[in-house]
Design an enzyme around this catalytic site. Structure first.
Site, PDB file in Angstrom:
ATOM      1  N   LEU A 161      19.521  54.342  53.140  1.00  0.00           N
ATOM      2  CA  LEU A 161      20.818  54.228  52.478  1.00  0.00           C
ATOM      3  C   LEU A 161      20.997  55.344  51.465  1.00  0.00           C
ATOM      4  O   LEU A 161      20.115  55.594  50.642  1.00  0.00           O
ATOM      5  CB  LEU A 161      20.917  52.865  51.783  1.00  0.00           C
ATOM      6  CG  LEU A 161      22.043  52.689  50.754  1.00  0.00           C
ATOM      7  CD1 LEU A 161      23.409  52.791  51.431  1.00  0.00           C
ATOM      8  CD2 LEU A 161      21.904  51.350  50.033  1.00  0.00           C
ATOM      9  N   SER A 162      22.142  56.032  51.527  1.00  0.00           N
ATOM     10  CA  SER A 162      22.551  56.973  50.505  1.00  0.00           C
ATOM     11  C   SER A 162      21.539  58.108  50.366  1.00  0.00           C
ATOM     12  O   SER A 162      21.341  58.878  51.309  1.00  0.00           O
ATOM     13  CB  SER A 162      22.761  56.220  49.186  1.00  0.00           C
ATOM     14  OG  SER A 162      23.504  56.978  48.280  1.00  0.00           O
ATOM     15  N   ALA A 163      20.863  58.233  49.230  1.00  0.00           N
ATOM     16  CA  ALA A 163      19.828  59.264  49.119  1.00  0.00           C
ATOM     17  C   ALA A 163      18.730  59.023  50.147  1.00  0.00           C
ATOM     18  O   ALA A 163      18.165  59.967  50.708  1.00  0.00           O
ATOM     19  CB  ALA A 163      19.235  59.267  47.711  1.00  0.00           C
TER      20      ALA A 163
END
Length: 417
Positions: A161-163
């Site tokens: 997720l995300s980073a």
């Protein structure tokens, strides 16, 4: 002491909150940690130490279903900024399907000593490239799980997720010999940024690169690689103002170009939660890239709490109620047996890694294994031919026993042969 009027206190509180937000770097993608309700699980979730030299100073957690057989798949799940392995374990829904479809899950965790916001550093080539410190630590976790649990090296997958999604894309590009597939959730294309300064531009802006230029970023991550490419799922909310939806388009362009297929979808369909799925098929008509666009969803991982077959997870900060992305991702990878194998099945009798094949064993140093043609060296590390299991540093000080299970297919068999 004189107490300021309430309206002044409210204004002061808002000012402090705004000032605090401005201190967060634009690259600090992800979510605040939350406390999730306890969930029932049949296996064991625990921290693992001593999984390798750990150049990236990461921590390893794992979930292993009770009675997991040897030869089961392995999933690596990467949290977002300010999150932890515990958050991802509790909210994402991966333990449910690990129990149901029989595979292990590794939850790497970074800390504030690496990055003040506890972000996996997808924007630093010293950390995220092949042989980079953080990516190498994650690959060591994979090697540990393969040796400890007998995980099938041909069915290792990574999601984030995300980073963690940005790091997922980097890992798929740098280690296509390790990961058979991946899922980038609210994340970024591989090697979009090579500095913290450039990271915010990747998050919010179109980089104006052609599909071929995006594809080159993958091909240049492991020059000379000629093996199969990972199958990639992309999840993105249309109202994400942390990692803008243009990143999903760029990820699509990048991985369809790597596969040598069109950027026009082979098919589309509507799913729950306002989700549109677009498939991009390979020459055999099998989806190589899938893009899931969730109407109105902001920045986060899509979950769908409930007890239904296709429901999973719990809501929290950046775990958003829309659709169980974990279920669709696992099915895309074939973890439910839809790829023709039974869940947890290591392969057909006599195939690579199966006891029905050859069982000749060789004990030698890593250097000697490479010299004899049983292993190969890349980035200072030794990998077994066929299985690509990481054997550690390329030198005469590390010794392993390799078992040849079929022609030029070797697996680590240090515990016995």
């Amino acid at each position: 002491m004189h107490r300021p009027p309430p309206r002044i206190l409210r204004r002061l509180a808002k000012w402090i909150a705004a000032a605090a937000a401005l201190t967060l770097p634009a690259a600090a993608l992800g979510a605040a940690a939350t406390t999730a309700p306890a969930r029932a699980a049949t296996g064991t979730y625990q921290q693992v130490t001593g999984f390798g030299s750990n150049p990236g100073n990461l921590q390893m957690y794992e979930y292993v279903p009770a009675g997991l057989p040897s030869g089961a798949p392995l999933v690596v799940a990467l949290h977002g900024c300010t999150q932890s392995a515990d958050d991802y374990y509790s909210h994402s829904g991966w333990p449910k399907f690990a129990d149901q479809w029989r595979f292990a899950v590794v939850f790497p965790q970074t800390t504030a000593s690496n990055n003040i916001q506890k972000c996996f550093q997808w924007f630093d080539p010293a950390k995220d490239a092949r042989g980079g410190t953080e990516s190498a630590s994650i690959v060591q976790m994979v090697s540990y799980a393969e040796q400890k649990h007998g995980s099938d090296p041909r069915r290792v997958f990574v999601t984030g997720l995300s980073a963690g999604g940005g790091m997922t894309a980097d890992l798929l590009a740098a280690y296509p010999d390790v990961f058979a597939g991946g899922a980038v959730d609210s994340g970024l294309p591989a090697q979009c940024a090579t500095s913290l300064t450039a990271a915010s531009g990747c998050q919010m802006n179109n980089q104006n690169l052609t599909p071929a230029q995006w594809g080159d970023k993958v091909r240049n991550s492991h020059p000379g690689y000629t093996g199969p490419w990972p199958r990639v799922a992309v999840w993105q909310g249309t109202s994400d103002y942390t990692v803008y939806p243009v990143n999903a388009t760029e990820l699509r362009d990048q991985w369809t170009n790597v596969w040598g297929i069109s950027q026009t979808p082979s098919s589309t369909r509507s799913l729950p939660g306002g989700t549109t799925q677009s498939d991009y098929n390979d020459a055999n008509g099998k989806p190589a890239v899938e893009v899931y666009s969730i109407s109105g969803m902001g920045h986060g991982l899509a979950v769908d709490p409930g007890s239904g077959a296709d429901q999973c997870g719990t809501t929290g900060a950046y775990f958003l109620d829309a659709i169980c992305s974990t279920s669709y991702t696992a099915r895309f990878w074939g973890l439910d047996g839809s790829d023709g194998s039974d869940p947890g099945d290591p392969g057909d009798p006599g195939g690579p890694g199966d006891p029905g094949g050859s069982q000749q064993c060789f004990t030698a140093t890593n250097y000697a294994h490479v010299t004899a043609g049983r292993a190969h060296m890349s980035g200072g590390y030794t990998y077994a031919n066929g299985s690509n299991q990481n054997m550690g540093l390329y030198n005469v000080f590390v010794t392993h026993t390799l078992k040849e299970t079929s022609a030029n297919y070797y697996v680590i068999a240090d515990s016995g042969c």
